[in-house]
Design a protein around this motif. Structure first.
Motif, PDB file in Angstrom:
ATOM      1  N   LYS A  94       0.832  -1.208   0.000  1.00  0.00           N
ATOM      2  CA  LYS A  94       0.000   0.000   0.000  1.00  0.00           C
ATOM      3  C   LYS A  94       0.866   1.257   0.000  1.00  0.00           C
ATOM      4  O   LYS A  94       0.554   2.231  -0.685  1.00  0.00           O
ATOM      5  N   ALA A  95       1.948   1.234   0.774  1.00  0.00           N
ATOM      6  CA  ALA A  95       2.846   2.391   0.816  1.00  0.00           C
ATOM      7  C   ALA A  95       3.493   2.612  -0.547  1.00  0.00           C
ATOM      8  O   ALA A  95       3.583   3.747  -1.026  1.00  0.00           O
ATOM      9  N   ALA A  96       3.919   1.539  -1.193  1.00  0.00           N
ATOM     10  CA  ALA A  96       4.532   1.657  -2.520  1.00  0.00           C
ATOM     11  C   ALA A  96       3.523   2.202  -3.526  1.00  0.00           C
ATOM     12  O   ALA A  96       3.863   3.072  -4.342  1.00  0.00           O
ATOM     13  N   ASP A  97       2.278   1.715  -3.469  1.00  0.00           N
ATOM     14  CA  ASP A  97       1.232   2.230  -4.366  1.00  0.00           C
ATOM     15  C   ASP A  97       1.043   3.722  -4.163  1.00  0.00           C
ATOM     16  O   ASP A  97       0.895   4.480  -5.118  1.00  0.00           O
ATOM     17  N   ARG A  98       1.036   4.147  -2.915  1.00  0.00           N
ATOM     18  CA  ARG A  98       0.830   5.573  -2.594  1.00  0.00           C
ATOM     19  C   ARG A  98       1.993   6.415  -3.107  1.00  0.00           C
ATOM     20  O   ARG A  98       1.786   7.514  -3.636  1.00  0.00           O
ATOM     21  N   ILE A  99       3.207   5.911  -2.981  1.00  0.00           N
ATOM     22  CA  ILE A  99       4.377   6.647  -3.479  1.00  0.00           C
ATOM     23  C   ILE A  99       4.304   6.788  -4.993  1.00  0.00           C
ATOM     24  O   ILE A  99       4.527   7.868  -5.540  1.00  0.00           O
ATOM     25  N   VAL A 100       3.968   5.701  -5.671  1.00  0.00           N
ATOM     26  CA  VAL A 100       3.848   5.748  -7.126  1.00  0.00           C
ATOM     27  C   VAL A 100       2.777   6.755  -7.526  1.00  0.00           C
ATOM     28  O   VAL A 100       2.952   7.547  -8.452  1.00  0.00           O
TER      29      VAL A 100
END
Length: 118
Positions: A94-100
């Motif tokens: 979820k954190a990676a999705d948000r960063i992207v």
């Protein structure tokens, strides 16, 4: 909520979340929590072993609420799929999705700003 970090407890309390100091692996401590009335029990413990102890402790209670657990590794996610867990959360994913998403938005903003220059 339950935490062993006083700073996390303070932050949760500041946000209106009732939080107590304690160890989720301590069976005696668990017996003092309102587990039977909880709508959700959410564990963000990073180690599978600690979560297993917590789950064993929760099995002592009759509860109607649902169980959510954070999985920080793919093999843990697979492991928890075979247990009575209602929601397996993937915080790193979820954190990676948000960063992207944020990077994508900032790139679009930069492109728009550069094409609008006088």
């Amino acid at each position: 909520g339950v935490d062993v970090n006083p700073k996390c407890i303070k932050r949760a309390e500041d946000e209106g979340i009732t939080t107590v100091f304690g160890d989720a692996e301590d069976m005696a401590f668990l017996s003092h929590l309102p587990v039977p009335n909880a709508r959700w029990i959410i564990s963000t413990l990073p180690e599978r072993e600690a979560n297993e102890i917590l789950m064993q402790g929760l099995d002592m209670f009759t509860r109607s609420g649902k169980l959510a657990i954070a999985s920080y590794r793919e093999d843990d996610a697979h492991y928890w799929q075979h247990h009575n867990i209602d929601l397996i959360m993937h915080p790193y994913e979820k954190a990676a999705d948000r960063i992207v998403e944020q990077v994508g938005l900032s790139e679009a903003t930069e492109q728009t700003a550069s094409t609008v220059k006088p």
